[in-house]
Design a protein around this motif. Structure first.
Motif, PDB file in Angstrom:
ATOM      1  N   THR A   6     -12.167   4.585   5.254  1.00 28.98           N
ATOM      2  CA  THR A   6     -10.694   4.395   5.965  1.00 28.98           C
ATOM      3  C   THR A   6     -10.131   5.488   6.906  1.00 28.98           C
ATOM      4  O   THR A   6      -9.161   5.636   7.490  1.00 28.98           O
ATOM      5  N   TYR A  55      -4.398   0.753   6.795  1.00 26.76           N
ATOM      6  CA  TYR A  55      -3.513   1.530   6.121  1.00 26.76           C
ATOM      7  C   TYR A  55      -2.862   2.631   6.989  1.00 26.76           C
ATOM      8  O   TYR A  55      -3.533   2.850   7.923  1.00 26.76           O
ATOM      9  N   GLY A  56      -1.728   3.066   6.547  1.00 23.63           N
ATOM     10  CA  GLY A  56      -0.740   3.870   7.507  1.00 23.63           C
ATOM     11  C   GLY A  56      -1.458   5.144   7.807  1.00 23.63           C
ATOM     12  O   GLY A  56      -1.446   5.545   8.768  1.00 23.63           O
ATOM     13  N   THR A  94       3.148   4.169  15.218  1.00 14.29           N
ATOM     14  CA  THR A  94       1.635   3.505  15.294  1.00 14.29           C
ATOM     15  C   THR A  94       0.770   3.914  16.458  1.00 14.29           C
ATOM     16  O   THR A  94       1.506   4.040  17.488  1.00 14.29           O
ATOM     17  N   VAL A 113       1.437  -1.934   7.895  1.00 12.58           N
ATOM     18  CA  VAL A 113       0.131  -2.320   7.076  1.00 12.58           C
ATOM     19  C   VAL A 113       0.413  -3.721   7.093  1.00 12.58           C
ATOM     20  O   VAL A 113      -0.876  -4.446   7.697  1.00 12.58           O
ATOM     21  N   VAL A 137      -2.512  -5.310   2.829  1.00 13.61           N
ATOM     22  CA  VAL A 137      -3.541  -4.737   3.911  1.00 13.61           C
ATOM     23  C   VAL A 137      -4.389  -6.139   4.205  1.00 13.61           C
ATOM     24  O   VAL A 137      -5.180  -6.334   5.374  1.00 13.61           O
ATOM     25  N   SER A 172      -3.612   4.358  10.857  1.00 13.43           N
ATOM     26  CA  SER A 172      -2.922   3.880  11.994  1.00 13.43           C
ATOM     27  C   SER A 172      -1.872   4.833  12.472  1.00 13.43           C
ATOM     28  O   SER A 172      -1.186   4.449  13.767  1.00 13.43           O
ATOM     29  N   SER A 205       5.181   0.380   5.068  1.00 15.70           N
ATOM     30  CA  SER A 205       4.572  -0.804   4.390  1.00 15.70           C
ATOM     31  C   SER A 205       4.543  -1.907   5.587  1.00 15.70           C
ATOM     32  O   SER A 205       3.548  -2.582   5.640  1.00 15.70           O
ATOM     33  N   THR A 211       0.579  -1.155   0.029  1.00 17.12           N
ATOM     34  CA  THR A 211      -0.089  -0.126  -0.070  1.00 17.12           C
ATOM     35  C   THR A 211       0.796   1.168  -0.009  1.00 17.12           C
ATOM     36  O   THR A 211       0.325   2.295  -0.272  1.00 17.12           O
TER      37      THR A 211
END
Length: 487
Positions: free
Chosen positions: A466, A95-96, A113, A89, A316, A99, A86, A79
Motif C-alpha cells: 500500500t 488507506y489514509g 487527500t 477511507v 476500505v 491518499s 476514517s 482503519t
C-alpha cells in the motif's frame, strides 16, 4: 459543394440526436435495475450502544429493525479511529497513508487527500447517480469529494436532516445519499466550567425538532470493560446514550420517507460509524473499542433477513462494495479493499483475509503512527514512535471520565493501567479469543516469539503493497527523519 456540406451537417445533427437518444434510453434501462443507496455514517458510535449488538438498556428500535430486516456484521473495522482519516477511507477505498489523508482536515490541521484520487461520489455521478450529502463532511479537497447536491441542516438534528432529504428521495434518478450526523460526538465546550461535569454529547435542554428525547439515568448504563466504573463515566455514558437515541430517530424518519415515496423496496441502507466511542481507550486508538464498529446493511432485494455475518470486513471495502451494489464497473486494482457484496448474506467468515489498520495523526499535534494487523484471533499493533507518550485528543483529555482518574492519581483506567495507556510498548500482540480486552501483551513472551515475527511480516507486506511512507521506520530510529527510500 454547398449542398454537400449542408447535407453532411444535417446528417451529423441527426446522428448526434440518435446517439443521444440511444444513450438516454440505455441509461434509463440500466437505472431500472440500479438501487438507491443511503450510506448513514454516525460520528463516534461504537457497538457498545446499539440494541442489535446486545445492549439491553439503550433504545435504538430503528437500528434494531434494520438488523432484523438485513445483515449485521460482527467483525467490521474502520482503519483509523479518527473522524477525517476514517471518512477518507470510506469514500476512496484507500488507506489514509496512501491518499494523503493523515489526519483532520478542518481548522488548523489542514491534512488533505491527494487531488488525483477518485472518490466514490464522483464515480457514482459519472455513472448516472444523483449524489447528495448532508451533515458532517470533514473531507478535503472539495474537488476530490464532489457531490452533485449539498444539503444544509444542523448535523445534531437527525430528524430535521432526514426531512431535508425529501427532494433527493423523491427524484427520478437513482440516488446515493451520504447522510452524516454530528451525533454522538462530544459537544462543545469540551472543557466544562466544573471538571466533573459530564459532556453534553450534543444534547440540549430545549431538544431538537421532531425528536422525543430519550433520557438515561447514569445508574442504568452499561459501562464497557475498557472504562472505569465511576460516577463520571456513568454520567457521560448517559449523555452519550441520549445522543445515540436521537440518531436512531433520524434513521427512523429516513425509513419512513422511503416508504412514503415508494422507495423502500429499491433502496439499500448501510449504517456505520466513522470510529469508536469518544472516550479514552477507544477513539484515536487501534484497540478494539476504537476500530471494531457497527455495520448494518439492509438490501431489500435479498430474501435473507436477520443475518449475522462473521466475515471480517473493513471500511476500505466500502467503496468497491457500493460500486458493485450500484452495478458500476471499476478497476479492482485501484482500491486497497475488496467488495463484500457477494457474501453479504453469508453467516460464516467468507472473506478469509487479514484486517489492517493505519493511524498516524488525529489532531495535527497528535503524531503517533500506529499500524495493526488482525489475523484470525491474533492482533498486532506496532507503535512506531513508542518512545513518545501517547497523545490525547483535546476532547478526550478534558473529559470528566479521564480527569476523574488523572486528578486522583488512580492506578487503573478500566482494565489497563494508566501507565500502560500513556507509555506503550513498541509491539502489542493480543489473542482476542482469550483476551478480548487486550491487556495481556504476548509480544513480551518468548513462547510467542515466532508468532510475533510472523505478524510483523504480515504488517510489513501490507505496508509495502500500500506504499506506506512509514514503512521506512522499520529500519530507522523513529525519532529521526527518513531518507526517502522508495518502497
Amino acid at each position: 459543394m454547398h449542398l454537400i456540406k449542408s447535407n453532411l451537417y444535417l446528417f451529423l445533427i441527426i446522428f448526434s440526436v440518435a446517439c443521444s437518444n440511444k444513450k438516454t434510453s440505455h441509461t434509463t434501462t440500466a437505472d431500472l435495475a440500479r438501487p438507491n443507496i443511503i450510506l448513514f455514517v454516525a460520528d463516534d458510535h461504537g457497538t457498545d450502544a446499539i440494541g442489535a449488538y446486545g445492549n439491553a438498556v439503550i433504545k435504538t428500535p430503528n437500528m434494531d429493525r434494520l438488523a432484523r430486516e438485513g445483515v449485521r456484521f460482527d467483525r467490521a473495522y474502520c482503519t483509523s479511529a479518527s473522524c477525517a482519516a476514517s471518512r477518507s477511507v470510506i469514500l476512496t477505498g484507500l488507506y489514509g497513508h496512501a491518499s494523503g489523508s493523515y489526519g483532520h482536515t478542518h481548522d488548523y490541521h489542514h491534512f488533505s487527500t491527494f487531488d488525483q484520487v477518485q472518490s466514490l461520489p464522483v464515480m457514482l455521478q459519472v455513472a448516472g447517480y444523483q449524489t447528495a450529502r448532508i451533515g458532517k463532511y470533514h473531507l478535503a479537497p472539495e474537488s476530490v469529494y464532489r457531490f452533485g447536491t449539498v444539503l444544509e441542516e444542523d448535523e445534531r438534528s437527525a430528524v430535521a436532516m432526514a426531512e431535508k432529504c425529501k427532494s433527493v428521495i423523491s427524484g427520478e434518478d437513482p440516488f446515493f445519499l451520504y447522510f452524516c450526523t454530528g451525533d454522538p460526538h462530544r459537544g462543545n465546550p469540551f472543557t466544562p466550567d466544573v471538571w466533573s461535569d459530564p459532556n453534553n454529547f450534543g444534547n440540549r435542554s430545549e431538544g431538537y425538532p421532531g425528536v422525543l428525547e430519550e433520557v438515561y439515568s447514569p445508574d442504568e448504563v452499561i459501562v464497557p470493560p475498557f472504562l472505569p466504573d465511576t460516577k463520571e463515566s456513568r454520567a457521560e455514558l448517559a449523555q452519550y446514550y441520549q445522543s445515540v437515541s436521537r440518531i436512531d430517530q433520524g434513521l427512523g424518519k429516513l425509513m419512513q420517507l422511503l416508504e412514503e415515496e415508494g422507495k423502500a423496496d429499491d433502496t439499500i441502507i448501510i449504517y456505520i460509524s466513522d470510529n469508536g466511542i469518544a472516550f479514552p481507550g477507544a477513539k484515536t486508538t487501534l484497540y478494539e473499542p476504537g476500530i471494531k464498529l457497527p455495520c448494518i446493511v439492509k438490501d431489500p432485494t435479498r430474501s435473507q433477513k436477520g443475518i449475522v455475518n462473521q466475515s471480517m470486513i473493513s471500511w476500505v471495502d466500502l467503496t468497491p462494495t457500493i460500486l458493485d451494489m450500484a452495478k458500476v464497473e471499476y478497476d479492482k486494482e485501484q482500491f486497497h479493499g475488496r467488495s463484500f457484496d457477494k457474501i453479504l448474506t453469508k453467516e460464516k467468515d467468507e472473506m478469509k483475509r487479514n484486517i489492517y489498520a493505519s493511524h498516524t495523526f488525529h489532531e495535527i499535534t497528535m503524531y503517533y503512527p500506529m499500524r495493526a494487523v488482525r489475523s484470525g484471533d491474533y492482533k498486532l499493533i506496532w507503535n512506531a514512535t513508542y518512545q513518545l507518550p501517547y497523545p490525547f485528543a483535546s476532547d478526550l483529555w478534558a473529559s470528566s471520565t479521564w480527569q476523574g482518574i488523572y486528578r486522583e492519581d488512580v492506578k487503573f483506567f478500566g482494565k489497563r493501567t494508566v501507565d500502560d495507556y500513556l507509555h506503550r510498548a513498541e509491539f502489542e500482540l493480543y489473542d482476542l479469543a482469550s483476551d478480548p480486552d487486550e491487556v495481556n501483551n504476548l509480544a513480551l513472551s518468548e513462547v510467542h516469539a515466532t508468532l510475533l515475527e510472523e505478524m510483523k511480516t504480515k504488517l510489513k507486506d501490507f505496508q509495502r503493497k500500500t506504499k506506506d511512507p512509514w514503512y521506512i521506520l522499520w529500519d530507522h530510529d523513529p525519532l529521526m527523519q527518513g531518507t526517502g527510500v522508495k518502497l
